[in-house]
Each structure stands twice: as C-alpha cells, then as structure tokens.
Design an enzyme around this catalytic site. Structure first.
Site, PDB file in Angstrom:
ATOM      1  N   HIS A 245       0.861  -1.187   0.000  1.00  0.00           N
ATOM      2  CA  HIS A 245       0.000   0.000   0.000  1.00  0.00           C
ATOM      3  C   HIS A 245       0.894   1.232   0.000  1.00  0.00           C
ATOM      4  O   HIS A 245       1.963   1.216   0.594  1.00  0.00           O
ATOM      5  CB  HIS A 245      -0.910   0.004   1.238  1.00  0.00           C
ATOM      6  CG  HIS A 245      -2.060   0.941   1.102  1.00  0.00           C
ATOM      7  ND1 HIS A 245      -1.945   2.271   1.412  1.00  0.00           N
ATOM      8  CD2 HIS A 245      -3.319   0.750   0.660  1.00  0.00           C
ATOM      9  CE1 HIS A 245      -3.108   2.860   1.170  1.00  0.00           C
ATOM     10  NE2 HIS A 245      -3.956   1.959   0.705  1.00  0.00           N
ATOM     11  N   GLU A 300      -7.724  -5.324  -0.160  1.00  0.00           N
ATOM     12  CA  GLU A 300      -8.253  -6.140  -1.241  1.00  0.00           C
ATOM     13  C   GLU A 300      -8.197  -7.640  -0.954  1.00  0.00           C
ATOM     14  O   GLU A 300      -8.982  -8.412  -1.499  1.00  0.00           O
ATOM     15  CB  GLU A 300      -7.507  -5.853  -2.548  1.00  0.00           C
ATOM     16  CG  GLU A 300      -7.450  -4.403  -2.960  1.00  0.00           C
ATOM     17  CD  GLU A 300      -8.762  -3.884  -3.515  1.00  0.00           C
ATOM     18  OE1 GLU A 300      -9.826  -4.280  -2.995  1.00  0.00           O
ATOM     19  OE2 GLU A 300      -8.723  -3.081  -4.452  1.00  0.00           O
TER      20      GLU A 300
END
Ligand code: ACO
Length: 358
Positions: A245, A300
C-alpha cells in the site's frame, strides 16, 4: 520530487485520516473498527456527510436512497442494450456518464443510489442475466446484495456486505478520490467528478485487485503449493495482489475488519484457511525479498474472500468497491467545491529548449 506525489499534501479534509505507520483509519473522528460492523451504510453516510453534503441526509438517508435506486433503475435499464461489448466497470462508467448535471440523479443521495444500481446492472449484464429491480422497502446493503445476486441475503450476509461498504467508505486522498477532487475543483459538477473517480478505480493498482487475488488463490490451489507459486510469481517480476500500500507500512486496518466479517459467515465456502496460509507465506517471502519496503496485507485481500463468500462474481468486486466508496467521493467533491480554487500543480520541464537563432 517523488513521481507518485507521495509526500504532497493536496487537500485539507475533515473526512478521514490514514495513519500508515500505526495502521489506523479514522473516519470523522471514529476509528474504523468502531464503525464497520456496528453501523449501517446509511448511518455511516449520515456521519460522513454531516455538515458537508446537503440533501438532509441525516434525517432521510434511507428513504431518499431507496427512491434513488428505483429512479436509477428505470433510467439505466434501457441504456444497457447500447453497452454489449463493454466490461462490467466500463458498463458502469457508461451508465453513470448518462447522468446530466441538471438531473435529479445528480443530487448526492441520488448519486449513491445510482452508483449502486449501475454496479448491480453492470455485473448482471456481463453474465447475460436479467436485471433485478430494486426493492425500496429494503435497507441499502440488503437491496444491493439482492440486485446483484438475484436472491435476498440472510442477516449475516447483509451484515457482512454492510460491514464491507462501511469499511471502504472513505480513505484519505487515494487515487480515485484525488481524481474526483481535481475534476470537482474545476466546478465540473458531481456526475463528472464521479465518472473520473470510477475511471481511476478501474486500474489493478487501485481498486481492481480483489478479482486477481482470487485468481491467485485458484492458481495456488492448496497450502503446500503456496510457497513455490509465490516465489515463482515474484521471479517473473509480478506483484502479489492484495499486498502493499502506498500509505500503510503495517497491516491495513480494513483487512482485519473484513476478515472478522468473513468469520461470521459460517458454513459458506470461504477458503479462509487457504487464504491465511497464503498470507503467512507471502508476508514471509515479501519480508525477505523486498526487505527495503515493508509490505503487508491490504484491503483487497480479504475483500476478495468476503465478496466471494457472498456469491458476488469476481468481475463485480471493483464495482461494489465503488458502491461503497461513493459516499467518500461525494463528500470529497463537496469539500473541494467549497474551497473555490482549481487544483493546478506545476510540472518541471525536462525537455529540450528551442535552439537559439543562428
Ligand atoms: N508484490 C510484490 N512487490 C511489491 C508489491 C506487491 N504487492 N507492492 C509493492 N512491491 C514492491 C515493488 O516491486 C517495489 O520493489 P522494488 O523497489 O524492488 O522495485 C517496492 O515494493 C515499492 O513499490 P512501489 O511501486 O513504490 O509501491 P507503491 O507505493 O507505488 O505501490 C501499490 C502501492 C500500487 C498498492 C502496490 O503495493 C501494488 O501494486 N500492490 C498490488 C496491487 C494491489 O493489491 N492493489 C490494491 C491496493 S489497495 C486499494 O487501492 C484499494
């Protein structure tokens, strides 16, 4: 200058704060863990929009939203026949592009309903399934699940989808929200800002990862094969979907919220054991092979597992992400519009200069 604008602060916001070192997400003064799994999407919307977005959302979110779903369905269904060759997210973009600034559907609450209906229609259209009309008597998450799958969810399933929609409602200045704010800053209006946001969400580096997470789990197949498969994928120069991320250097707090919701869906084939094994192996391999960069699980990874357990087709995952993030996009659009200033950064020219006249 970092070419990903990593350290640039491009907006001030009261909406949400992402603390990447602590793995903390604050939404309007609340830790995500205090909201997701505890409030409905309508309640989260009322909190997020309070004082920022017009429409009387605090009092009337539920009713307005249900009416908007009905209105959007009537408007969008006839357009579907013009979208035969589009992918689901392209179909969704196409439907939302048809909303004019002067339209009733361009009101904030109506846009949330329209985005959810566009997602459900696009998902079913891709599978050549008949469109399911909204049921305005249902809460938003229950109706979204019904419109996508064609059958109602039980309490646990509706609760899981509500948890998901709330968990992704806002997340600082991510790529799609930034895109929405750039377009909003030109006074282009809400529908155009939303189409820009959706376009940014389409890419696999932002919202498009959860489908590929399942592809990865399919390819791995069993726990024993995980290590060799993950090593080979990295050898090929691929990224492991569901990991890494831009802001988080630790675990994405949304991952645990979603994993918790997944655990509540008992009795479904949720592949949680395989996912946990792959996660552990991947973290160990990434720590060794990418030692310079701390990479952990992102939203996700468990999104994929949760939406799969709910019976959502994987081509529809990003579209449901958009249905949840809609609340955040709209709030950011209004917040940006209130600044009254166009977002217009500088570029540094590194090309050739004109030749001096001989
Ligand atoms: N798998 C393997 N390596 C990775 C991964 C990953 N998932 N993510 C980053 N890296 C590596 C890069 O290869 C790079 O290594 P190198 O220096 O040896 O070349 C290093 O980590 C830094 O990568 P950046 O590109 O600088 O990381 P950035 O902050 O730009 O990327 C991103 C963030 C796009 C999310 C990235 O981690 C990624 O591609 N992840 C996989 C896709 C994914 O899961 N996307 C969903 C994100 S969550 C969301 O948007 C809602």
């Amino acid at each position: 200058m970092a070419n990903g604008l990593d350290d640039v602060v491009a907006a001030e916001t009261v909406l949400s704060h992402v603390d990447g070192e602590a793995g903390r997400l604050i939404v309007r003064g609340y830790d995500l863990e205090a909201l997701a799994g505890h409030v409905t999407y309508e309640q989260a919307l009322a909190l997020l929009w309070s004082g920022i977005v017009e429409d009387g959302i605090v009092e009337h979110a539920g009713g307005d939203l249900a009416g908007a779903r009905v209105e959007a369905f009537g408007r969008f269904v006839p357009l579907l026949q013009a979208a035969p060759k589009l992918t689901p997210i392209e179909t969704m973009r196409f439907l939302l592009s048809a909303v004019s600034d002067a339209d009733e559907l361009a009101r904030p609450v109506a846009m949330v309903g329209a985005i959810a209906v566009a997602a459900a229609l696009a998902i079913r259209h891709a599978d050549h399934k008949a469109a399911i009309a909204p049921d305005p008597s249902l809460p938003h998450a229950a109706d979204v699940l019904r419109m996508v799958r064609g059958r109602a969810g039980d309490d646990a399933e509706v609760g899981a989808l509500d948890t998901y929609l709330v968990a992704v409602i806002d997340h600082g200045l991510n790529a799609s929200t930034f895109a929405a704010r750039v377009v909003a800053s030109t006074a282009a209006g809400l529908p155009s800002s939303i189409v820009a946001a959706l376009s940014a969400l389409k890419g696999p580096l932002h919202g498009g990862a959860p489908g590929p997470v399942l592809d990865m789990l399919d390819a791995i197949g069993s726990e024993e094969r995980a290590e060799a498969w993950l090593e080979a994928a990295l050898d090929r120069g691929e990224r492991l979907m569901g990991f890494g991320h831009r802001v988080y250097r630790v675990r994405d707090p949304r991952a645990d919220v979603l994993k918790g919701a997944l655990g509540l869906l008992k009795g479904r084939d949720n592949r949680i054991a395989l996912a946990e094994a792959v996660e552990q192996k991947a973290l160990a391999i990434l720590a060794r092979r990418k030692a310079k960069r701390r990479l952990d699980v992102n939203v996700e990874f468990y999104t994929a597992l949760l939406l799969e357990a709910l019976g959502i087709p994987r081509a529809g995952f990003t579209l449901l992400f958009a249905a949840g993030r809609a609340g955040g996009w709209i709030a950011h659009v209004r917040e940006q519009e209130k600044t009254g200033r166009i977002l217009r950064p500088q570029s540094r020219y590194i090309g050739p200069m004109p030749m001096a006249a001989a």
